[in-house]
Design an enzyme around this catalytic site. Structure first.
Site: not given
Ligand code: KIV
Length: 271
Positions: A51-52, A90, A120, A122, A189
């Protein structure tokens, strides 16, 4: 067509085997067909449709604004280009943090509409119900602990996480919870290298570090950062492998000069 012929060469199982053999895992982000084609052909193990994309493709300050539809668009483009690497997508902010049924619906959309291999997410304990529900539908999950950019407004800063004992202890607990739930891997991270090494040793599943030191089982970077396209971002953990900003700027200015000076197109470049 056999199942084998539809499955890309790198699987979640292969990543676990790589960890067992001590072979490091190389992961990079990609968000479009052309970049993914180059990255895959070069032999990368895992492509993350991160999602960057919100930052490097769309120019947003944070990763929060990117939508599920936009992530699906990026992921479909990447999947079309990828023959070998495992493709992980993501889950964007707001598609899994609340209701686990909504989380499953979001994950199913990604898997059905993109044909990626995994998603993925978070977070740890807070999202465990969603993780379990998605895993029970047979969708592989890569966890993501430490600095979790979707929570930037809670942290207020992008500095190193889990330096304090209590936060480090929670991270270790969360990593074990994700492994026990059935996640196949976990991104760590921007946490102290010693903590990442400890987590990597304790877990059977591979850890993939970004700013988490050499003790992780693999490494990930954002492709725009490592290629030097995104020059404004220079954290200590980033190694630049190219200066594409300069290469591209020179090419574009040369093109402008050639057009203006009537050098381009020449006789051989026309019909
Ligand atoms: O979105 C992303 O690119 C990521 C990596 C930095 C791990 O989550």
């Amino acid at each position: 067509m056999s199942v084998e012929s539809t499955v890309r060469a790198v699987t979640t199982l292969r990543l676990t085997e790589m960890k067992q053999r001590g072979e490091k895992i190389a992961m990079l982000t990609s968000y479009d067909y052309s970049m993914a084609k180059i990255v895959d052909a070069a032999g990368i193990d895992v492509i993350l449709v991160g999602d960057s994309a919100a930052n490097v493709m769309a120019g947003y300050e944070t990763t929060l604004p990117i939508t599920l539809d936009e992530m699906i668009y990026h992921a479909r483009s990447v999947v079309r280009a990828t023959k070998r690497a495992l493709v992980v997508v993501d889950m964007p902010f707001g598609t899994y943090q609340g209701n686990s049924k909504v989380a499953l619906d979001s994950a199913v959309r990604i898997m059905k509409e993109t044909e990626a291999d995994a998603i993925k997410m978070e977070g740890g304990e807070e999202i465990l119900e969603s993780v379990q529900r998605i895993l029970s539908a047979g969708i592989p999950i890569m966890g993501h602990l430490g600095l979790t950019p979707q929570s930037i407004h809670k942290f207020g800063t992008y500095t190193v996480r889990a330096k304090e004992e209590a936060e480090a202890a929670k991270l270790i607990r969360d990593a074990h919870l994700l492994e026990e739930a059935g996640c196949f891997s976990c991104v760590l991270e921007k946490i102290p290298a010693a903590l990442a090494t400890r987590v990597s040793k304790e877990l059977r599943i591979p850890t993939i570090g970004i700013g988490a030191g050499s003790g992780c089982d693999g490494q990930v970077l954002v492709i725009h950062d490592m290629l030097g396209i995104n020059k404004g971002f220079s954290p200590r953990f980033l190694r630049r492998y190219a200066d594409l900003d300069t290469v591209m700027t020179n090419a574009v200015t040369q093109y402008i000069d050639d057009v203006k000076s009537l050098d381009f197109p020449n006789e051989k470049e026309q019909y």
